[in-house]
Design an enzyme around this catalytic site. Structure first.
Site, PDB file in Angstrom:
ATOM      1  N   GLY A  86       0.815  -1.204   0.000  1.00 34.39           N
ATOM      2  CA  GLY A  86       0.000   0.000   0.000  1.00 34.39           C
ATOM      3  C   GLY A  86       0.848   1.253   0.000  1.00 34.39           C
ATOM      4  O   GLY A  86       1.650   1.470   0.917  1.00 34.39           O
ATOM      5  N   GLY A  93       0.072   5.808   5.060  1.00 30.03           N
ATOM      6  CA  GLY A  93       0.741   4.921   6.006  1.00 30.03           C
ATOM      7  C   GLY A  93       1.930   4.225   5.396  1.00 30.03           C
ATOM      8  O   GLY A  93       3.035   4.231   5.949  1.00 30.03           O
ATOM      9  N   GLU A 112     -17.467  18.671   2.122  1.00 29.85           N
ATOM     10  CA  GLU A 112     -16.570  19.320   1.172  1.00 29.85           C
ATOM     11  C   GLU A 112     -17.091  19.207  -0.254  1.00 29.85           C
ATOM     12  O   GLU A 112     -16.991  20.160  -1.036  1.00 29.85           O
ATOM     13  CB  GLU A 112     -15.173  18.720   1.302  1.00 29.85           C
ATOM     14  N   ALA A 124      -5.735  11.065   7.405  1.00 28.39           N
ATOM     15  CA  ALA A 124      -4.348  10.973   6.967  1.00 28.39           C
ATOM     16  C   ALA A 124      -3.365  11.049   8.132  1.00 28.39           C
ATOM     17  O   ALA A 124      -2.360  10.337   8.149  1.00 28.39           O
ATOM     18  CB  ALA A 124      -4.057  12.084   5.953  1.00 28.39           C
TER      19      ALA A 124
END
Length: 460
Positions: A12, A16, A173, A328
């Site tokens: 990934g 992270g 948003e 995040a």
């Protein structure tokens, strides 16, 4: 300290995985970062791609470029579909295997529809990938294009109705950006319609939007959205989504309302990536209702000190009793933490449990409109918006053209000139994708129509 170079495989390339990789720069280890995409995506700005404020390349950076100068790391493009903990290998979709001494799984999460995935996903795209953003941008812009050609007032009204499901940061948003797009950016660009007449409805099942924020900031966000022409419906649940309407139930009165629309956007829920199932099967990992993997205080799996799970895929509740949010900052800090744990192990030092430092939350509603929850400080408006701008620009650390991106995005955002409003993604001519009845638009009836023709159905 052992001289053996540990083989560390990180699955990934999100926040992270990339932060874990970068935090081990210079360490005596051999790192292999694997991702099915060759780029790192800055997901917090995906909604700007979806509404034409930014182009995809503005918020994505090639992983090879990000790791160019890190000699102890290599990148492989591939899809990990299985893990063999006995042989310590990950298995790629094409059958190749990559051996590891330490495995870090950071494959994140995707959107889900609370058991209605098969029915609703095709009508209500979520926002997790660049492809999602381009799909949403296409649907939104085609709706305005179709409304310009539609002569039936009911169908035109439905085309100019946008429903966003989910009052979290993504939904808020998106709603704010759509309000800016309709009321300001596209002003004067059409002749038969006024884009400002677009009806944008934000639906939230709880009693307020941005439920993770203090109530006063939720109230400010609601008012800011209303100033942009967004209708906020709380205590409301979507019970049905089709190609031309949404059915909404009021949880207090149990009454149902039908909203004719051709554009539904989803921001209500997330589920863990498919590797959650693999971990459950291969190492008996426990999971929560969203599929997130329960981890120990050091982010490893019970009985497997060599497997870390971080980011949105991890269920970490050792600090507060509640799982950490899928943002995040959590993934970044987990990535840095894994690098520190492995460094301590190499030096024979005792590890320490992961501790998340909450640096606050920011949500933007529109130009000069944002809310900030930073420690004991709750504020909104221009100061919160400016902080949001600089924080997000600062996070674009992996971009070689950071100054260019900052200048371009800042100019477009401040002047409301969104030049990325391109209808792309299909080989067929764009006009054939318009959700209109072609006889009503002045086309010949015998012209074959393919693609999205949803407005041909009568509005209920």
């Amino acid at each position: 300290m052992s001289k053996h170079k540990e083989r560390i495989v990180i699955v990934g390339g999100g926040f992270g995985g990339l932060y874990a990789t970068k935090a081990m720069a210079g360490a005596p280890v051999s790192i292999t970062l694997i991702d099915r995409r060759n780029f790192h995506l800055f997901q917090p700005l995906l909604y700007q791609v979806a509404t034409g404020g930014l182009s995809p390349e503005d918020i994505a950076s090639p992983l090879r470029a990000a790791l160019k100068n890190q000699k102890n790391a290599r990148f492989l493009t591939g899809q990990v579909i299985d893990i063999d903990p006995e042989r310590k290998v990950v298995i790629l979709e094409d059958g190749d295997e990559v051996a590891y001494d330490v495995l870090v799984v950071a494959t994140g999460a995707s959107h889900h529809y609370f058991g209605r995935d098969a029915e609703w996903e095709k009508f209500a795209p979520g926002l997790k990938t660049i492809e999602d953003a381009i799909k949403i941008r296409r649907r939104v812009l085609l709706a305005f294009e179709a409304a310009e050609r539609e002569t039936d007032p009911d169908r035109r009204r439905a085309l100019l109705t946008f429903v966003i499901v989910g009052g979290g940061p993504t939904g808020v948003e998106l709603a704010g950006a759509l309000g800016e797009l309709a009321r300001h950016t596209m002003r004067g660009e059409f002749r038969a319609i006024d884009p400002a007449e677009a009806r944008i409805t934000l639906i939230e099942g709880l009693d307020r939007i941005l439920s993770a924020y203090p109530p006063d900031l939720s109230a400010v966000a609601t008012e800011s959205l209303r100033d942009l022409g967004v209708t906020v419906q709380t205590n409301a649940l979507v019970t049905e989504i089709t190609d031309d309407y949404v059915l909404v139930r009021d949880t207090a009165s149990n009454e149902q309302t039908l909203i004719p629309t051709h554009t539904v956007l989803w921001g209500a829920g997330v589920k863990a990536s498919p590797l959650s199932d693999v971990l459950a099967h291969r190492v008996a990992a426990e999971r929560d209702s969203a599929g997130r993997v329960l981890v120990r205080p050091d982010l490893t799996l019970p009985g497997h000190d060599d497997i870390f799970v971080i980011g949105d895929l991890a269920h970490f509740d050792h600090q507060t009793g509640e799982p950490l949010p899928g943002v995040a900052q959590v993934a970044m800090q987990m990535g840095d933490y894994v690098a520190d744990v492995l460094r301590r192990r190499r030096f024979g030092k005792e590890g320490r449990p992961f501790h998340y430092t909450d640096k606050g939350m920011l949500a933007v509603i529109g130009r000069n409109r944002a809310v900030a929850d930073i420690g004991r400080l709750h504020f909104a408006g221009l100061p919160a918006w400016l902080i949001w701008v600089f924080v997000h620009i600062n996070f674009l650390i992996e971009f070689d053209n950071k100054l260019k991106v900052m200048t371009q995005w800042g100019w477009n955002y401040l002047t409301r000139r969104q030049g990325a409003r391109l209808i792309t993604g299909e080989a067929a001519p764009v006009w054939m994708q318009l959700p209109i009845t072609h006889d009503a638009a002045g086309e010949k009836a015998e012209v074959p129509v393919s693609g999205d023709t949803r407005a041909q159905k009568p509005t209920e």
